[in-house]
Motif scaffolding. Structure first.
Motif, PDB file in Angstrom:
ATOM      1  N   ASP A 100       0.935  -1.129   0.016  1.00 63.74           N
ATOM      2  CA  ASP A 100       0.129  -0.048  -0.057  1.00 63.74           C
ATOM      3  C   ASP A 100       0.763   1.116  -0.039  1.00 63.74           C
ATOM      4  O   ASP A 100       1.798   1.178   0.751  1.00 63.74           O
ATOM      5  CB  ASP A 100      -0.986   0.015   1.249  1.00 63.74           C
ATOM      6  N   LEU A 101       0.663   2.275  -0.829  1.00 63.43           N
ATOM      7  CA  LEU A 101       1.180   3.349  -0.936  1.00 63.43           C
ATOM      8  C   LEU A 101       0.546   4.668  -1.207  1.00 63.43           C
ATOM      9  O   LEU A 101      -0.455   4.508  -1.626  1.00 63.43           O
ATOM     10  CB  LEU A 101       2.179   3.260  -2.204  1.00 63.43           C
ATOM     11  N   THR A 102       0.808   5.679  -0.420  1.00 65.16           N
ATOM     12  CA  THR A 102       0.190   6.828  -0.547  1.00 65.16           C
ATOM     13  C   THR A 102       0.963   8.100  -0.725  1.00 65.16           C
ATOM     14  O   THR A 102       1.992   8.206   0.049  1.00 65.16           O
ATOM     15  CB  THR A 102      -0.577   7.319   0.936  1.00 65.16           C
ATOM     16  N   ILE A 103       0.900   8.793  -1.845  1.00 64.33           N
ATOM     17  CA  ILE A 103       1.549   9.854  -2.136  1.00 64.33           C
ATOM     18  C   ILE A 103       0.820  11.149  -2.123  1.00 64.33           C
ATOM     19  O   ILE A 103      -0.338  11.451  -2.425  1.00 64.33           O
ATOM     20  CB  ILE A 103       2.020   9.696  -3.671  1.00 64.33           C
ATOM     21  N   THR A 104       1.624  12.128  -1.587  1.00 62.72           N
ATOM     22  CA  THR A 104       0.801  13.596  -1.669  1.00 62.72           C
ATOM     23  C   THR A 104       1.150  14.355  -2.988  1.00 62.72           C
ATOM     24  O   THR A 104       2.061  14.696  -3.308  1.00 62.72           O
ATOM     25  CB  THR A 104       1.578  14.646  -0.532  1.00 62.72           C
ATOM     26  N   ALA A 105      -0.042  14.386  -3.687  1.00 64.74           N
ATOM     27  CA  ALA A 105      -0.121  14.916  -4.984  1.00 64.74           C
ATOM     28  C   ALA A 105       0.574  16.447  -4.920  1.00 64.74           C
ATOM     29  O   ALA A 105       1.440  16.666  -6.106  1.00 64.74           O
ATOM     30  CB  ALA A 105      -1.334  15.142  -5.678  1.00 64.74           C
ATOM     31  N   ALA A 106       0.470  17.196  -4.089  1.00 64.20           N
ATOM     32  CA  ALA A 106       1.093  18.622  -4.180  1.00 64.20           C
ATOM     33  C   ALA A 106       2.701  18.448  -3.838  1.00 64.20           C
ATOM     34  O   ALA A 106       3.252  19.454  -4.145  1.00 64.20           O
ATOM     35  CB  ALA A 106       0.526  19.199  -3.045  1.00 64.20           C
ATOM     36  N   ILE A 110      -2.342  10.544  -4.264  1.00 70.70           N
ATOM     37  CA  ILE A 110      -2.229   9.397  -5.238  1.00 70.70           C
ATOM     38  C   ILE A 110      -2.062   7.939  -4.476  1.00 70.70           C
ATOM     39  O   ILE A 110      -1.352   8.030  -3.430  1.00 70.70           O
ATOM     40  CB  ILE A 110      -1.391   9.755  -6.314  1.00 70.70           C
ATOM     41  N   THR A 111      -2.895   6.985  -4.559  1.00 71.44           N
ATOM     42  CA  THR A 111      -2.750   5.873  -4.150  1.00 71.44           C
ATOM     43  C   THR A 111      -2.482   4.688  -4.709  1.00 71.44           C
ATOM     44  O   THR A 111      -2.837   4.598  -6.029  1.00 71.44           O
ATOM     45  CB  THR A 111      -3.729   5.572  -3.004  1.00 71.44           C
ATOM     46  N   PHE A 112      -1.708   3.576  -4.281  1.00 75.81           N
ATOM     47  CA  PHE A 112      -1.714   2.519  -4.784  1.00 75.81           C
ATOM     48  C   PHE A 112      -2.051   1.339  -3.658  1.00 75.81           C
ATOM     49  O   PHE A 112      -1.386   1.676  -2.859  1.00 75.81           O
ATOM     50  CB  PHE A 112      -0.297   2.094  -5.671  1.00 75.81           C
ATOM     51  N   SER A 113      -2.782   0.334  -4.306  1.00 78.07           N
ATOM     52  CA  SER A 113      -3.128  -0.863  -3.255  1.00 78.07           C
ATOM     53  C   SER A 113      -3.076  -2.087  -4.119  1.00 78.07           C
ATOM     54  O   SER A 113      -3.655  -2.225  -5.244  1.00 78.07           O
ATOM     55  CB  SER A 113      -4.450  -0.573  -2.536  1.00 78.07           C
ATOM     56  N   GLY A 168      11.860 -15.729  -9.397  1.00 73.73           N
ATOM     57  CA  GLY A 168      13.379 -15.581  -9.196  1.00 73.73           C
ATOM     58  C   GLY A 168      13.395 -14.188  -8.543  1.00 73.73           C
ATOM     59  O   GLY A 168      12.817 -14.056  -7.320  1.00 73.73           O
ATOM     60  N   ALA A 169      14.275 -13.353  -8.924  1.00 73.93           N
ATOM     61  CA  ALA A 169      14.508 -11.829  -8.086  1.00 73.93           C
ATOM     62  C   ALA A 169      13.405 -10.923  -8.702  1.00 73.93           C
ATOM     63  O   ALA A 169      13.543  -9.704  -8.344  1.00 73.93           O
ATOM     64  CB  ALA A 169      15.988 -11.523  -8.334  1.00 73.93           C
ATOM     65  N   THR A 170      12.541 -11.233  -9.523  1.00 72.36           N
ATOM     66  CA  THR A 170      11.459 -10.254 -10.266  1.00 72.36           C
ATOM     67  C   THR A 170      10.285 -10.342  -9.481  1.00 72.36           C
ATOM     68  O   THR A 170       9.729 -11.553  -9.572  1.00 72.36           O
ATOM     69  CB  THR A 170      11.452 -10.349 -11.695  1.00 72.36           C
ATOM     70  N   TRP A 171       9.646  -9.392  -9.019  1.00 71.83           N
ATOM     71  CA  TRP A 171       8.305  -9.683  -8.223  1.00 71.83           C
ATOM     72  C   TRP A 171       7.434  -8.568  -9.446  1.00 71.83           C
ATOM     73  O   TRP A 171       7.790  -7.543  -9.620  1.00 71.83           O
ATOM     74  CB  TRP A 171       8.260  -8.803  -7.070  1.00 71.83           C
ATOM     75  N   THR A 172       6.221  -9.291  -9.701  1.00 67.16           N
ATOM     76  CA  THR A 172       5.086  -8.229 -10.534  1.00 67.16           C
ATOM     77  C   THR A 172       4.096  -7.974  -9.616  1.00 67.16           C
ATOM     78  O   THR A 172       3.527  -8.959  -8.986  1.00 67.16           O
ATOM     79  CB  THR A 172       4.653  -9.047 -11.629  1.00 67.16           C
ATOM     80  N   ILE A 173       3.999  -6.774  -9.111  1.00 69.18           N
ATOM     81  CA  ILE A 173       2.832  -6.510  -8.222  1.00 69.18           C
ATOM     82  C   ILE A 173       1.934  -5.715  -8.899  1.00 69.18           C
ATOM     83  O   ILE A 173       2.283  -4.547  -9.855  1.00 69.18           O
ATOM     84  CB  ILE A 173       3.601  -5.354  -7.168  1.00 69.18           C
ATOM     85  N   THR A 174       0.751  -6.211  -9.019  1.00 69.89           N
ATOM     86  CA  THR A 174      -0.473  -5.791  -9.726  1.00 69.89           C
ATOM     87  C   THR A 174      -1.267  -4.999  -8.750  1.00 69.89           C
ATOM     88  O   THR A 174      -1.515  -5.418  -7.635  1.00 69.89           O
ATOM     89  CB  THR A 174      -1.232  -6.782 -10.514  1.00 69.89           C
ATOM     90  N   GLY A 175      -1.844  -3.767  -9.093  1.00 72.39           N
ATOM     91  CA  GLY A 175      -2.579  -3.296  -8.042  1.00 72.39           C
ATOM     92  C   GLY A 175      -3.581  -1.957  -8.498  1.00 72.39           C
ATOM     93  O   GLY A 175      -3.440  -1.841  -9.778  1.00 72.39           O
ATOM     94  N   ASP A 176      -4.356  -1.400  -7.898  1.00 69.35           N
ATOM     95  CA  ASP A 176      -4.952  -0.157  -7.902  1.00 69.35           C
ATOM     96  C   ASP A 176      -4.426   0.971  -7.843  1.00 69.35           C
ATOM     97  O   ASP A 176      -4.180   1.354  -6.766  1.00 69.35           O
ATOM     98  CB  ASP A 176      -6.287  -0.188  -7.275  1.00 69.35           C
ATOM     99  N   LEU A 177      -4.085   1.721  -8.840  1.00 69.97           N
ATOM    100  CA  LEU A 177      -3.592   3.125  -9.155  1.00 69.97           C
ATOM    101  C   LEU A 177      -4.609   4.059  -8.962  1.00 69.97           C
ATOM    102  O   LEU A 177      -5.341   4.151 -10.177  1.00 69.97           O
ATOM    103  CB  LEU A 177      -2.573   3.108 -10.211  1.00 69.97           C
ATOM    104  N   THR A 178      -4.691   4.810  -8.092  1.00 64.89           N
ATOM    105  CA  THR A 178      -5.867   5.929  -8.132  1.00 64.89           C
ATOM    106  C   THR A 178      -5.184   7.374  -8.314  1.00 64.89           C
ATOM    107  O   THR A 178      -4.394   7.539  -7.192  1.00 64.89           O
ATOM    108  CB  THR A 178      -6.932   6.066  -6.841  1.00 64.89           C
ATOM    109  N   ILE A 179      -5.434   8.136  -9.280  1.00 66.32           N
ATOM    110  CA  ILE A 179      -4.950   9.542  -9.401  1.00 66.32           C
ATOM    111  C   ILE A 179      -6.086  10.288  -9.972  1.00 66.32           C
ATOM    112  O   ILE A 179      -7.068  10.052 -10.919  1.00 66.32           O
ATOM    113  CB  ILE A 179      -3.965   9.548 -10.730  1.00 66.32           C
ATOM    114  N   LYS A 180      -6.626  11.502  -9.201  1.00 63.68           N
ATOM    115  CA  LYS A 180      -7.388  12.463  -9.394  1.00 63.68           C
ATOM    116  C   LYS A 180      -8.669  11.498  -9.469  1.00 63.68           C
ATOM    117  O   LYS A 180      -9.559  11.990 -10.439  1.00 63.68           O
ATOM    118  CB  LYS A 180      -7.200  13.008 -11.082  1.00 63.68           C
ATOM    119  N   GLY A 181      -9.058  10.653  -8.380  1.00 60.99           N
ATOM    120  CA  GLY A 181     -10.305  10.216  -8.265  1.00 60.99           C
ATOM    121  C   GLY A 181     -10.656   8.922  -9.158  1.00 60.99           C
ATOM    122  O   GLY A 181     -11.632   8.467  -9.087  1.00 60.99           O
TER     123      GLY A 181
END
Length: 188
Positions: A63-69, A96-99, A107-120
């Motif tokens: 889970d990631l939260t980014i301050t857009a400003a 801006i969020t990613f979950s 191997g050493a590669t991880w594929t992370i699929t998730g919901d990216l929310t930008i501007k609603g």
């Protein structure tokens, strides 16, 4: 110690709960400007957590939260424009969020699929991350490092601003590369 025992120890050492260390991580982007050059930017304010399960990657979560400003490109005028409704609409959409919804490891590669929310607006993205390593820092913290990137179409999130150029083409590219250099600290 056999080779199997060593790899099991490495897997066990990265399994756990983590907090992203923003002072040693970078969340950035690259866009083509005026069809001739690349403009790079990043976000200075963000937080995130991860549960890493190296033996059962599907049980992992990010889970990631980014301050857009907090967007920064080295140009205060451009940064202000990116914060406006032409792009992130940071006043009305401060985060801006990613979950993650799925995690796969090869191997050493991880594929992370998730919901990216930008501007609603939310869309699913799959980001390939390379496992950079794991170590103990001088303060006794266990750290893991991951690097990843993905290219997205900004119009998918309603970031449609553009201007036609007299010579053809547009001012800002449709495709934007998102870059992730992550250092995360294992939580007790």
């Amino acid at each position: 110690m056999s080779e199997f025992d060593a790899s099991t120890t490495i897997l066990e050492s990265i399994t756990g709960d983590y907090a992203i260390d923003p002072s040693h991580s970078r969340l950035g982007f690259v866009a083509r400007h005026a069809m001739v050059t690349k403009v790079r930017g990043q976000f200075h304010e963000f937080s995130g957590t991860a549960h890493v399960d190296a033996e059962n990657p599907a049980a992992s979560k990010v889970d990631l939260t980014i301050t857009a400003a907090s967007v920064s490109t080295g140009s205060p005028d451009r940064d202000g424009h990116l914060q406006s409704n032409d792009f992130f609409g940071a006043e009305e959409n401060p985060q801006i969020t990613f979950s993650s919804t799925d995690v796969v490891r090869d191997g050493a590669t991880w594929t992370i699929t998730g919901d990216l929310t930008i501007k609603g607006t939310t869309h699913s993205v799959a980001i390939d991350f390379d496992e950079v390593g794991s170590s103990q820092d001088p303060f006794g913290n266990t750290r893991v490092g991951f690097e990843g990137e993905v290219t997205v179409k900004r119009s998918d999130w309603g970031l449609n601003f553009n201007a036609a150029l007299e010579t053809g083409g547009v001012l800002v590219s449709e495709k934007i590369k998102l870059e992730f250099d992550i250092s995360a600290i294992k939580q007790a």
